[in-house]
Design an enzyme around this catalytic site. Structure first.
Site, mmCIF file in Angstrom:
data_model
loop_
_atom_site.group_PDB
_atom_site.id
_atom_site.type_symbol
_atom_site.label_atom_id
_atom_site.label_comp_id
_atom_site.label_asym_id
_atom_site.label_seq_id
_atom_site.Cartn_x
_atom_site.Cartn_y
_atom_site.Cartn_z
ATOM 1 N N ASP A 118 44.980 38.044 -2.996
ATOM 2 C CA ASP A 118 44.443 37.668 -1.674
ATOM 3 C C ASP A 118 44.756 36.255 -1.408
ATOM 4 O OD1 ASP A 118 43.848 40.075 -0.841
ATOM 5 O OD2 ASP A 118 41.454 39.723 -0.969
ATOM 6 N N ASP A 164 71.387 20.949 38.037
ATOM 7 C CA ASP A 164 71.760 21.968 37.082
ATOM 8 C C ASP A 164 70.701 23.124 37.003
ATOM 9 O OD1 ASP A 164 73.357 22.710 34.882
ATOM 10 O OD2 ASP A 164 72.055 21.827 33.310
ATOM 11 N N GLY A 194 73.687 26.911 35.330
ATOM 12 C CA GLY A 194 74.898 26.334 35.628
ATOM 13 C C GLY A 194 75.985 26.958 36.021
ATOM 14 N N MET A 195 77.062 26.849 35.739
ATOM 15 C CA MET A 195 78.212 27.881 36.159
ATOM 16 C C MET A 195 78.113 29.371 35.342
ATOM 17 S SD MET A 195 79.891 26.511 38.440
ATOM 18 C CE MET A 195 81.461 27.695 38.350
#
Lengths: 504, 451
Positions: free
Chosen positions: A36, A290, A425-426
């Site tokens: 324990d 962005d 973003g892209m």
């Protein structure tokens, strides 16, 4: 009995031991069977702790069970007192040994007679509270234990001062958060009086009443102590979590108000402005081109109440992201969460059933998840990115570098975390072109649903041009469309039709 | 050179025996393990063992709640409900119930309930009490194997004809025609102990070289493939922590137990094979050469380890075998801590240890049962061993104080058995020494603030 595969919070004794091992020169005795005592492993491995964990197990075995454990526990407390000369020894049972219903209070009283250290029993119900509740309670108990022994207490400091409550071992980015708060108070011209429990000596707890006010930045651990100090010593406290630009400002304004109430007039607005515009990058991050595509992204948030609430507010309010649902595993705190973030998300839930959360995420198909390690794994399975924002802790939540979640530096870290959890973003435009968004139904159980649909050469080639990270989603959408239309052959036309259909 | 025994009965740390679930569910492919315990047990498996498998694990917790503890709920109904769900969701061939400290304390009659649930659901349920009140770490496996041994078919001929009618429907490959292996020239031999498949194959092949056919392993990769056991079956263990399994096999099931040192290190492996050969009346062939060859390949490690000292804090019960091998390698063993030592089952291993000490000119080994970790740390300070093999709780703090450490659990989870893996054992032992030798040039010796 319930079937459990995963737990969001540990058992009560873990919470008690987190508090005990946070203080300096405090020892804990666990009254427990072999095995324990894995708290020691967690502390030494997860936190890469260099010191021996000040927790000793007084082992309950078959023999002890037979004749009662009183002598053994008392002997072990007294022995620890001699060996390490601690200031305080805290005794705790575990779920297992608490069933024995022994009079541990009496063991403590007996051990006290032969110990120089103070001895106390951590008073929690091991079947009714979890790790976090137990930690909150133990911290308040230790503080009361020391303060109530005092006949006279020191007066307030001459200049503004604050106690920080809730620094603990095995906390989520806790060390970094506390460091960040200390920096913040230095900036605000407020002296940090006591930081507790981590790094604090228990005799220093009597200095707590010197501070003008307390802050308890975490909803889980600290508020009980702060409430106690308010009731007993009339010390106001701030329970706002300074996470995100807006909440950090609210936190500072509240402090300004508390100081004013005590006759100290300051204007923190120029500081807030400076931090918001020049130090924190989060405000600018949200405005940068962005991140325009963050707008309307659908996400899911899950964690302890503190982090789930704060993260939801940041995402919804500061980044204009859509939070489909936000939830906590602290079931007992549902009402508060509802109140705090009901307006910032479509649904608030409180559950500690990870399969339910998993199913909800699968249905929601969010663009990202902000959750615990468990949700990270759910995300892995569903191919959805996940930023980890909350305990249960994992070795990854002890980064070597400085990564606070609180304060202004925390906002920067959160901005990074959010950014890295999305495709932006892209990349995002590629998704748009092929309607990667908003697939609300699961098409088939498997992620790629290759099945009986036939992609012709041109369509296949086109699919090949789609960036890898969105390809399967585009494929899925197209196939779903084809199935709905009873088409078995996917051509370029079908692909574009699918895109149009999804856009409509 | 007689070993010196001591029982400290101290406060020590090892993993809970329920940890065996972590490797056994992988070993027995069609099993499901249900740990009947508290949040404390569940959080251990998830957090300290770090083995919670997120996607569809074949083990789970039956978490005891307040109503279970206060006996307000009927444990039969509760367990039946959970097992029904497990059967529906995962369809295992066997459910293994792991009893814990809590089921012991509340005196839950797991065996009795299991029989009822088994007949209600028609799925075999094996009960193993892997609790921390009686056992340490690896002994959990011992409990499971001891319970499973009782499920082995006892009459191989009748067995193959009947295919155990009651279980037939649950065995996916039950109907597949079994290829009849050629009957070995010796009495049947069954090996017990859970090892990963490559090691199983290595040891099986090693015995084959001696013309010995292994008729089965306990555990088998599938529950339905448990080996038949009769009074004529010879059984031998591969791990030193399987005393109870050995006793169930030899006393309850009347199999013939071969007491041998364990196949760890070339010396132990040779002694193990020899003992098997002797019991089966097979003349060992080329064993000495095989052993010598392995030693030859270990020469660079031996040159490095020779004279270095090692201290076992005690964790997984592999300590005696490892100490014996390392003494043979020329190392000095300062202390062998061990949670529990069964002197009968480990008798041949202890004998080999003492013989090794005599032959290597090593002083009597100090064996400390149920050690006290606090006193051990004091002894470590006095003795300054070159290497401490320890549980996870003490490794980082010792390392920070400039001691080289190795986790004992790595020996539990690595391939260390047989001739083939002898080098792997030494690689584990060398790793911390090599790493710290490489870093020592930096001069960062103790990474704590001196008090």
């Amino acid at each position: 009995m319930k079937l459990a595969y995963w737990m969001y919070a540990g058992p009560a004794h873990i919470g008690t031991l987190r508090i005990a091992s946070s203080f300096k020169n405090v020892q804990a005795i666990m009254h427990a069977p072999l095995g324990d005592d894995y708290f020691n492993v967690m502390r030494s491995m997860l936190e890469r702790e260099r010191n021996f964990t000040p927790v000793t197990t007084s082992v309950v075995d078959r023999k002890v069970l037979g004749r009662g454990s009183q002598d053994k526990v008392v002997d072990n407390i007294v022995r620890k007192d001699k060996e390490d000369s601690p200031d305080l020894i805290i005794l705790t049972p575990t779920c297992t040994s608490s069933i024995l219903q022994e009079d541990l209070q009496n063991f403590v009283a007996r051990a006290q007679l032969s110990s120089d250290a103070a001895v106390m029993l951590a008073d929690v119900n091991h079947y009714r509270v979890n790790e976090l509740q137990a930690a909150d309670r133990t911290l308040a108990q230790v503080i009361a234990f020391y303060l109530e022994k005092q006949v006279s207490l020191p007066g307030r400091t001459s200049t503004p001062s604050v106690n920080i409550l809730g620094s603990t071992t095995l906390g989520f980015h806790n060390d970094h958060d506390i460091k960040e708060l200390q920096k913040l108070f230095t900036d605000l011209g407020i002296t940090v009086n006591v930081v507790a429990p981590k790094g604090c000596s228990v005799p220093d707890l009597v200095n707590l009443p010197r501070a003008w006010f307390n802050v308890a930045p975490y909803r889980e651990i600290g508020p009980l102590a702060a409430q106690y100090l308010q009731e007993k010593y009339d010390q106001p406290y701030v329970d706002i979590t300074p996470m995100g630009v807006v909440e950090t400002a609210r936190f500072i304004r509240r402090i300004q108000q508390i100081l004013a109430e005590q006759g100290h007039i300051v204007d923190y607005e120029p500081y807030i402005r400076h931090q918001t515009y020049e130090v924190s990058q989060l405000a600018w991050f949200s405005r940068s081109i962005d991140c325009q595509n963050l707008q309307g992204k659908r996400v899911v948030v899950f964690g302890d109440t503190t982090h789930a609430a704060a993260m939801t507010k940041i995402l919804a309010r500061e980044m204009n992201v859509t939070v489909v649902f936000a939830g906590t595993f602290c079931k007992y705190d549902e009402q508060w969460l509802q109140q705090e973030i009901g307006q910032y998300c479509e649904e608030v839930i409180a559950t500690d059933d990870h399969t339910r959360i998993g199913d909800m995420i699968a249905r929601a198909e969010p663009a990202a998840i902000f959750g615990t390690q468990m949700e990270r794994h759910i995300g892995k399975r569903l191919d959805i990115p996940c930023g980890v924002i909350s305990a249960p802790i994992h070795i990854q939540n002890f980064p070597v570098g400085y990564r606070p979640f609180l304060g202004y530096e925390g906002t920067n870290h959160i901005a990074d975390l959010v950014y890295n959890s999305f495709t932006l973003g892209m990349e995002d435009h590629m998704l748009e072109v092929f309607s990667g968004h908003d697939t609300k139904e699961v098409v088939t159980k498997t992620l790629t649903a290759a099945g009986e649909l036939d992609w012709d050469a041109a369509a296949n080639k086109e699919l090949g041009k789609v960036p890898g990270f969105v390809r399967s989603k585009v494929k899925r959408n197209t196939e779903k469309y084809a199935r709905d239309q009873n088409l078995s052959r996917i051509t370029l036309e079908v692909m574009y039709a699918a895109k149009e259909a999804a856009g409509a | 050179m007689q070993a010196v025994y001591e029982c400290e009965t101290g406060n020590y740390h090892t993993f809970c025996p329920i940890s065996c679930v972590a490797w056994l569910y992988q070993k027995i492919e069609d099993s499901f393990f249900l740990v009947i315990g508290t949040k404390t047990c569940g959080y251990f498996l998830q957090n300290a063992m770090g083995v919670m498998i997120f996607a569809e694990p074949r083990y789970a917790m039956a978490e005891l709640e307040e109503g279970d503890i206060s006996a307000k709920l009927n444990p039969f109904e509760e367990l039946k409900g959970l097992c029904e769900q497990v059967k529906k969701d995962r369809n295992p061939s066997v459910i293994v119930w792991i009893g814990t400290c809590t089921t012991e304390i509340i005196k839950m009659d797991l065996e009795g309930i299991a029989q009822q649930v088994e007949s209600a659901l028609g799925i075999p349920i094996v009960v193993a009490r892997a609790n921390g009140l009686d056992y340490a770490f690896t002994q959990g496996e011992d409990q499971v194997l001891a319970a499973m041994a009782r499920r082995c078919p006892t009459d191989p001929v009748a067995e193959e004809k009947k295919e155990r009618a009651g279980l037939k429907t649950f065995l996916p490959f039950g109907k597949k025609e079994k290829e009849e292996p050629p009957k070995p020239a010796h009495a049947p031999l069954v090996l017990f102990g859970s090892l990963i498949d490559p090691v199983v194959n290595q040891l099986t092949l090693e015995l084959q070289k001696q013309g010995i056919t292994v008729s089965g392993w306990l555990p088998a990769p599938r529950f339905g493939e448990l080996p038949p056991l009769t009074r004529d079956t010879y059984v031998v263990g591969v791990n030193p922590f399987l005393a109870r399994t050995a006793s169930v096999l030899s006393r309850t099931l009347q199999c013939k137990l071969i007491t041998a040192p364990f196949p760890i290190g070339p010396d132990g492996t040779r002694a193990w094979i020899e003992a098997i050969c002797q019991a089966l009346g097979v003349e060992p062939m080329g064993l000495a050469e095989r052993e010598a060859k392995i030693w030859e390949s270990l020469a660079p490690d031996l040159a490095f380890l020779n004279g270095k000292s090692v201290f076992f804090m005690g964790d997984n019960l592999l300590e005696i075998s490892l100490a014996r091998f390392l003494i043979r390698c020329g190392m000095k063993v300062q202390e062998v801590g061990i949670p529990y030592l069964d002197r009968r089952y480990q008798g041949a291993e202890i004998e080999l240890l003492e013989r090794t000490c005599a032959e290597m000119g090593h002083p009597a080994v100090r064996i400390v049962e149920k050690p006290d970790n606090y006193y051990q740390l004091q002894r470590i300070r006095e003795l300054s061993p070159d290497l401490v093999i320890t549980g996870m709780a003490h490794a980082n703090p010792l390392e920070a104080r400039g001691y080289n450490t190795k986790w004992s659990v790595e020996f539990t989870f690595s391939q260390i058995h047989g001739f083939t893996n002898s080098h792997d054992v030494l690689r584990l032992v060398r790793k911390p020494l090599d790493r710290n030798n490489a870093l020592n040039a930096l001069g960062w010796e103790k990474l704590i603030q001196e008090v």
